[in-house]
Design a protein around this motif. Structure first.
Motif, PDB file in Angstrom:
ATOM      1  N   UNK A   1     -20.222  34.594  50.939  1.00 28.57           N
ATOM      2  CA  UNK A   1     -19.990  35.598  49.893  1.00 28.57           C
ATOM      3  C   UNK A   1     -19.410  36.873  50.484  1.00 28.57           C
ATOM      4  N   UNK A   2     -19.774  37.188  51.723  1.00 32.36           N
ATOM      5  CA  UNK A   2     -19.246  38.389  52.377  1.00 32.36           C
ATOM      6  C   UNK A   2     -17.757  38.289  52.648  1.00 32.36           C
ATOM      7  N   UNK A   3     -17.205  37.074  52.593  1.00 28.01           N
ATOM      8  CA  UNK A   3     -15.759  36.905  52.791  1.00 28.01           C
ATOM      9  C   UNK A   3     -14.960  37.334  51.568  1.00 28.01           C
ATOM     10  N   UNK A   4     -15.629  37.506  50.425  1.00 28.99           N
ATOM     11  CA  UNK A   4     -14.950  37.936  49.206  1.00 28.99           C
ATOM     12  C   UNK A   4     -15.106  39.440  49.090  1.00 28.99           C
ATOM     13  N   UNK A   5     -14.023  40.148  49.289  1.00 37.43           N
ATOM     14  CA  UNK A   5     -14.052  41.601  49.354  1.00 37.43           C
ATOM     15  C   UNK A   5     -13.560  42.213  48.054  1.00 37.43           C
ATOM     16  N   UNK A   6     -14.112  43.377  47.726  1.00 33.35           N
ATOM     17  CA  UNK A   6     -13.642  44.134  46.571  1.00 33.35           C
ATOM     18  C   UNK A   6     -12.346  44.846  46.906  1.00 33.35           C
ATOM     19  N   UNK A   7     -11.609  45.262  45.871  1.00 36.51           N
ATOM     20  CA  UNK A   7     -10.363  45.979  46.082  1.00 36.51           C
ATOM     21  C   UNK A   7      -9.183  45.100  45.761  1.00 36.51           C
ATOM     22  N   UNK A   8      -8.166  45.706  45.241  1.00 39.72           N
ATOM     23  CA  UNK A   8      -7.003  44.947  44.777  1.00 39.72           C
ATOM     24  C   UNK A   8      -6.120  44.525  45.940  1.00 39.72           C
ATOM     25  N   UNK A   9      -5.442  43.386  45.727  1.00 37.08           N
ATOM     26  CA  UNK A   9      -4.411  42.972  46.670  1.00 37.08           C
ATOM     27  C   UNK A   9      -3.048  43.328  46.087  1.00 37.08           C
ATOM     28  N   UNK A  10      -1.996  42.815  46.674  1.00 36.73           N
ATOM     29  CA  UNK A  10      -0.649  43.164  46.216  1.00 36.73           C
ATOM     30  C   UNK A  10      -0.401  42.735  44.780  1.00 36.73           C
ATOM     31  N   UNK A  11      -1.128  41.689  44.331  1.00 36.80           N
ATOM     32  CA  UNK A  11      -0.934  41.201  42.969  1.00 36.80           C
ATOM     33  C   UNK A  11      -1.866  41.894  41.981  1.00 36.80           C
ATOM     34  N   UNK A  12      -2.685  42.826  42.456  1.00 34.09           N
ATOM     35  CA  UNK A  12      -3.580  43.559  41.572  1.00 34.09           C
ATOM     36  C   UNK A  12      -4.859  42.820  41.244  1.00 34.09           C
ATOM     37  N   UNK A  13      -5.253  41.839  42.040  1.00 33.69           N
ATOM     38  CA  UNK A  13      -6.479  41.086  41.781  1.00 33.69           C
ATOM     39  C   UNK A  13      -7.699  41.950  42.091  1.00 33.69           C
ATOM     40  N   UNK A  14      -8.812  41.671  41.387  1.00 35.08           N
ATOM     41  CA  UNK A  14     -10.029  42.458  41.560  1.00 35.08           C
ATOM     42  C   UNK A  14     -10.725  42.146  42.877  1.00 35.08           C
ATOM     43  N   UNK A  15     -10.518  40.942  43.398  1.00 33.53           N
ATOM     44  CA  UNK A  15     -11.155  40.529  44.639  1.00 33.53           C
ATOM     45  C   UNK A  15     -10.125  39.864  45.542  1.00 33.53           C
ATOM     46  N   UNK A  16     -10.438  39.816  46.828  1.00 31.31           N
ATOM     47  CA  UNK A  16      -9.528  39.190  47.778  1.00 31.31           C
ATOM     48  C   UNK A  16     -10.342  38.471  48.848  1.00 31.31           C
ATOM     49  N   UNK A  17      -9.741  37.531  49.500  1.00 34.77           N
ATOM     50  CA  UNK A  17     -10.348  36.801  50.603  1.00 34.77           C
ATOM     51  C   UNK A  17     -10.155  37.624  51.865  1.00 34.77           C
ATOM     52  N   UNK A  18     -11.256  38.070  52.472  1.00 38.98           N
ATOM     53  CA  UNK A  18     -11.179  38.952  53.638  1.00 38.98           C
ATOM     54  C   UNK A  18     -11.077  38.198  54.954  1.00 38.98           C
ATOM     55  N   UNK A  19     -11.044  36.864  54.898  1.00 35.88           N
ATOM     56  CA  UNK A  19     -10.920  36.091  56.134  1.00 35.88           C
ATOM     57  C   UNK A  19      -9.525  36.246  56.736  1.00 35.88           C
ATOM     58  N   UNK A  20      -9.388  35.956  58.037  1.00 36.11           N
ATOM     59  CA  UNK A  20      -8.045  35.973  58.639  1.00 36.11           C
ATOM     60  C   UNK A  20      -7.109  35.035  57.888  1.00 36.11           C
ATOM     61  N   UNK A  21      -5.839  35.355  57.887  1.00 38.58           N
ATOM     62  CA  UNK A  21      -4.857  34.612  57.096  1.00 38.58           C
ATOM     63  C   UNK A  21      -4.864  33.122  57.402  1.00 38.58           C
TER      64      UNK A  21
END
Length: 302
Positions: free
Chosen positions: A255-275
Motif C-alpha cells: 500500500x505504501x507504493x501507492x502515493x498521493x499526488x497527481x501525475x502528468x495525466x492528473x491522476x489522484x494516485x500514482x505508483x511510487x515504485x521505480x519505473x
C-alpha cells in the motif's frame, strides 16, 4: 499534523503491521487456483494459476476491473465454489474437498461479507433473528445468553441493541452492512473475506464502514482478504495488494507504493515504485480512481 505527515505516518504503520504479520505462519493459503465455468456448452476460464497467502492479522486486497476473477477467488476462499484445480489450505490443512462437519468448522473460522446486504438477509426475519442463527449454528453461546451476545455484536459495529427488533427493510444500506459484518463476527472467525463490502455504499457511508473495519481488525486481530475494484480503497484497507486481470495475478505491491499526488495525466494516485518495477495495468487502474470535488481536495481513499 499536516496531511503529508499523516500519510507518512500511515505508511510507516502499514509497513510495521506487514513486518509483524510476516512473522506469522500462513492462516489461509490459496495455491494455484483455477476455476472454469460452463456456459452455453463451452468452458469459460474465470481464474488461472492464482496463489495467495494470508497471515494472521494481515489484510490483503485483491483488485481489478469487472470480470477479472476477483469474486471467483473470494467464493473459492470460503468454499462456496470449489476450484477446478488447485488447493485451499487453512492453517496448513488442505480443506479443498471437505464436507459436512469439517466444512462447517472451516466456515466458522473463515466468514464472508458480500457486496449487497439487501440480498443477504431474509426480509421476514428481524436483525436479531439473523444474528442468532450463526450463534446457534456454531454453538457459540447458550440460548439464554443470546440476547446479551446479540446486543454486544450490534454495539461492536456501532449500532444500538434496539436494532435487534428491526427488519432489514427498516435499515439504510450502511446500517444493514454493519449488521452483515456483525453476523460474520458472530461465529468468532479469524478471517473475513470482504467481497466488495463497501462498493454499494455512498462515499460518506463507505468511509464510515472502512473505519469500522479498521477498528474491528485492530480489536479482534482479524485477517482480511478484501476484494475490490478501487486501488484507493485497497490502499486504505490493506498492507499488501494483488492486482488481477483476466483471471490472473499480474502485479503485487505494498500500500505504501501507492502515493498521493497527481501525475502528468492528473491522476489522484500514482505508483511510487521505480519505473522498471511498475505494471502498466496497475497504472491504468490508478488512473481510474474516483476524485471527489467536495470537500475541496478530498479524494476517495484518503
Amino acid at each position: 499534523m499536516s496531511m503529508d505527515a499523516k500519510l507518512r505516518s500511515a505508511e510507516c504503520t502499514a509497513a510495521a503491521v506487514q513486518a509483524a504479520c510476516d512473522q506469522n505462519p500462513p492462516l489461509l493459503a490459496l495455491d494455484r487456483l483455477r476455476k472454469v465455468y460452463r456456459a452455453q456448452g463451452r468452458a469459460v476460464m474465470a481464474v488461472e494459476d492464482f496463489s495467495l497467502e494470508l497471515r494472521a492479522g494481515e489484510s490483503v486486497s485483491v483488485v481489478g476491473a469487472s470480470g477479472a476473477g476477483k469474486s471467483s477467488v473470494a467464493a473459492m476462499a470460503v468454499l462456496l465454489e470449489r476450484p477446478t484445480e488447485g488447493a485451499v489450505r487453512y492453517r496448513g490443512v488442505d480443506v479443498t474437498a471437505v464436507r459436512g462437519r469439517q466444512l462447517k468448522r472451516f466456515r466458522q473460522h473463515v466468514q464472508l461479507v458480500g457486496q449487497d446486504p439487501a440480498c443477504a438477509f431474509d426480509p421476514r426475519w428481524t436483525c436479531g433473528k439473523s444474528l442468532a442463527e450463526p450463534l446457534r449454528n456454531f454453538g457459540v453461546c447458550t440460548r439464554e445468553d443470546e440476547p446479551e451476545r446479540i446486543a454486544a455484536l450490534l454495539r461492536s459495529v456501532g449500532l444500538p441493541p434496539a436494532f435487534a427488533d428491526r427488519l432489514p427493510g427498516e435499515l439504510s444500506g450502511g446500517q444493514l452492512q454493519r449488521v452483515a459484518i456483525a453476523r460474520a463476527l458472530a461465529a468468532d472467525p479469524e478471517v473475513l473475506v470482504l467481497d466488495e463490502a463497501t462498493s454499494a455504499l455512498d462515499v460518506t457511508v463507505q468511509e464510515e464502514v472502512l473505519a469500522l473495519l479498521g477498528r474491528l481488525r485492530a480489536e479482534r486481530g482479524l485477517a482480511y482478504l478484501a476484494i475490490n475494484h478501487n486501488l484507493a480503497v485497497a490502499r486504505r484497507m490493506s498492507e499488501r495488494i494483488v492486482v488481477m486481470r483476466q483471471g490472473r495475478a499480474v502485479d503485487e505491491l505494498a500500500s505504501a507504493d501507492i502515493a498521493r499526488g497527481t501525475d502528468d495525466a492528473g491522476a489522484a494516485f500514482r505508483d511510487a515504485r521505480p519505473a522498471d518495477e511498475r505494471c502498466a495495468y496497475t497504472d491504468e487502474l490508478l488512473g481510474s480512481v474516483l476524485t471527489l470535488d467536495e470537500p475541496r481536495g478530498k479524494r476517495l481513499g484518503r
